[in-house]
Motif scaffolding. Structure first.
Motif, short mmCIF file in Angstrom:
data_model
loop_
_atom_site.label_atom_id
_atom_site.label_comp_id
_atom_site.label_asym_id
_atom_site.label_seq_id
_atom_site.Cartn_x
_atom_site.Cartn_y
_atom_site.Cartn_z
N VAL A 178 0.77 -1.22 -0.03
CA VAL A 178 -0.13 -0.16 0.02
C VAL A 178 0.97 1.26 -0.06
O VAL A 178 1.70 1.46 0.96
N GLU A 180 -0.77 4.55 -0.34
CA GLU A 180 -1.46 5.63 0.35
C GLU A 180 -2.44 4.95 1.11
O GLU A 180 -2.96 3.80 0.92
N ASP A 181 -2.83 5.89 2.15
CA ASP A 181 -3.78 5.28 3.08
C ASP A 181 -5.03 5.53 2.39
O ASP A 181 -5.49 6.42 1.84
N ARG A 182 -5.80 4.51 2.48
CA ARG A 182 -7.23 4.25 1.80
C ARG A 182 -8.20 3.84 3.01
O ARG A 182 -9.62 3.58 2.31
N GLY A 183 -7.90 3.57 3.91
CA GLY A 183 -8.88 3.10 4.76
C GLY A 183 -9.45 1.76 4.60
O GLY A 183 -9.01 0.88 4.22
N ASN A 184 -10.76 1.46 4.92
CA ASN A 184 -11.23 0.36 4.80
C ASN A 184 -11.87 0.26 3.38
O ASN A 184 -12.50 1.08 2.65
N GLU A 195 -8.50 -3.07 5.93
CA GLU A 195 -7.75 -1.46 6.10
C GLU A 195 -6.56 -1.52 5.42
O GLU A 195 -5.60 -2.27 5.69
N PHE A 196 -6.61 -0.58 4.54
CA PHE A 196 -5.30 -0.38 3.60
C PHE A 196 -4.81 0.92 4.17
O PHE A 196 -5.13 2.01 3.99
N ASN A 197 -3.59 0.77 4.72
CA ASN A 197 -2.80 1.93 5.34
C ASN A 197 -1.50 2.01 4.62
O ASN A 197 -0.85 0.79 4.42
N ARG A 198 -0.97 3.04 4.33
CA ARG A 198 0.43 3.05 3.80
C ARG A 198 1.54 2.29 4.56
O ARG A 198 1.79 2.19 5.69
N ASP A 200 1.44 -1.21 4.44
CA ASP A 200 1.07 -2.43 4.54
C ASP A 200 1.38 -3.33 3.43
O ASP A 200 1.43 -2.95 2.30
N ALA A 217 -2.36 3.64 -5.69
CA ALA A 217 -2.37 3.52 -4.45
C ALA A 217 -1.93 2.54 -3.81
O ALA A 217 -1.40 2.28 -2.74
#
Length: 221
Positions: A178, A180-184, A195-198, A200, A217
């Motif tokens: 990941v 970019e932070d994209r949340g759920n 949950e996609f966090n930078r 991960d 992303a």
């Protein structure tokens, strides 16, 4: 030579045209990894490839000028080595894409959205390859079969779907990082969420991150 003169040769520096903060060389390496790992052909990186090709032409010219200065031999060797590395990455990127075109040419040409991902030369290559492939298959096998079974895209003429056109498996598992932070985000047809966090790293079906890869992303590794 002053630093500001030699800095122009550094492909590793962040290019002002990039909004990701990564250099063109880093973006090209990421595009190559994505293309290698993705089961389908991705959108051609038109702007990135254009910038790199222009930069390489410019640097070729500048290196020729530097060669006239005996005091710059070591600098020239460094710049030439870096230029060779970029050329290798670019050739590898283009080669992987052409291999995918050959593998799924009928599927690509039969889907307008997928065909639109190709560059101009790739589109021409796909059409030419399909004509040659089709002519070869008809001469070797299809023309020797009854007309009802001579199609290259259907097992039988009566079949409603093109069941002989191989398609890439979007359910293939990939390693995804990941960016970019994209949340759920929903990751499967059952509605499961991750949950996609930078930073991960996932082992996940490609279909689940297909759009995130296209948006930049997520990158495949």
């Amino acid at each position: 030579m002053e630093t500001q003169d030699t800095a122009e040769f550094d492909f590793l520096q962040s290019n002002p045209a990039s909004t990701s903060g990564r250099s063109d060389a880093e973006q090209l390496k990421s595009a190559l990894m994505n293309e290698k790992a993705a089961p389908e052909i991705l959108q051609f990186e038109t702007d990135l490839v254009g910038r790199i090709e222009s930069n390489m032409d410019y640097q070729d010219e500048q290196i020729e000028l530097l060669k006239e200065n005996d005091d710059m031999k070591l600098v020239v060797e460094i710049f030439m080595s870096e230029l060779s590395r970029i050329r290798y990455l670019l050739r590898a990127y283009l080669r992987v894409r052409l291999q995918k075109v050959e593998r799924h040419v009928m599927y690509i040409l039969d889907n307008a959205d997928v065909a639109a991902r190709l560059s101009g030369p790739e589109s021409q290559f796909a059409r030419d390859y399909f004509v040659l492939f089709g002519s070869h298959m008809k001469a070797m096998a299809a023309n020797k079969l009854p007309e009802a079974f001579s199609s290259l895209v259907r097992q039988a003429a009566a079949h409603p779907t093109k069941d002989m056109v191989p398609a890439p498996s979007l359910d293939q598992h990939v390693f995804a990082r990941v960016l970019e932070d994209r949340g759920n985000a929903t990751v499967d047809e059952e509605g499961n969420v991750a949950e996609f966090n930078r930073g991960d790293l996932f082992v996940i079906r490609y279909r689940a991150v297909q759009q995130l890869v296209a948006e930049g992303a997520v990158e495949l590794v």
